[in-house]
Design a protein around this motif. Structure first.
Motif, short mmCIF file in Angstrom:
data_model
loop_
_atom_site.label_atom_id
_atom_site.label_comp_id
_atom_site.label_asym_id
_atom_site.label_seq_id
_atom_site.Cartn_x
_atom_site.Cartn_y
_atom_site.Cartn_z
N ALA A 77 0.84 -1.20 0.00
CA ALA A 77 0.00 0.00 0.00
C ALA A 77 0.88 1.25 0.00
N TYR A 78 1.90 1.27 0.82
CA TYR A 78 2.84 2.39 0.90
C TYR A 78 3.45 2.67 -0.48
N HIS A 79 3.93 1.63 -1.14
CA HIS A 79 4.60 1.80 -2.43
C HIS A 79 3.61 2.23 -3.53
N VAL A 80 2.40 1.74 -3.48
CA VAL A 80 1.39 2.15 -4.46
C VAL A 80 1.07 3.64 -4.28
N ILE A 81 0.89 4.06 -3.04
CA ILE A 81 0.60 5.47 -2.78
C ILE A 81 1.78 6.34 -3.20
#
Length: 111
Positions: free
Chosen positions: A86-90
Motif C-alpha cells: 500500500a505504501y509503495h502504491v501510494i
C-alpha cells in the motif's frame, strides 16, 4: 537445430502483454461507460436522473477495488492487505502526480 534469439523471444512476450494491457484498458473504459449509461436509464425510470453518478464516481469504485487487489486486501471488507505494498502504491501515485501534473506534493520518503 534452430536456436531462438532471446531478444526476439522477449520482444514477442512484451507484445503479448501489451496487447492484453490494451484490451484490458478498453474493456474497463467500456464497462465504465456502460455503467453510467445503465444507471442513467435506471435513475430516469425512478425519476431520479439528477442523482446519477458521473463516470468518475465509477472510476473511483474501480480504482478502490484495484488498489485493494494490488495490496492483497479483500475489496469488499478491506481486510488482509499488505501495508508495505500500500505504501509503495501510494508513493508511486504521488510521484506520478508530481512528475506528470506538477502537483505540489512531496512523496513519502523511500523506505
Amino acid at each position: 537445430m534452430t536456436k531462438s534469439c532471446p531478444a526476439l523471444a522477449e520482444r514477442k512476450a512484451v507484445d503479448v502483454i501489451k496487447r492484453a494491457d490494451t484490451a484490458l484498458a478498453a474493456a474497463v473504459s467500456l464497462a465504465l461507460e456502460e455503467a453510467v449509461k445503465q444507471v442513467t436509464e435506471d435513475m430516469r425510470a425512478i425519476d431520479q436522473e439528477d442523482a446519477t453518478p458521473v463516470l468518475e464516481y465509477f472510476a473511483g469504485v474501480v480504482h478502490q477495488r484495484m488498489y485493494c487487489l494490488m495490496c492483497g486486501a479483500d475489496p469488499d471488507t478491506f481486510e488482509g492487505g499488505d501495508p508495505d505494498i500500500a505504501y509503495h502504491v501510494i508513493r508511486n501515485s504521488q510521484n506520478i502526480a508530481r512528475h506528470y501534473w506538477s502537483a505540489d506534493i512531496e512523496p513519502y520518503p523511500p523506505k
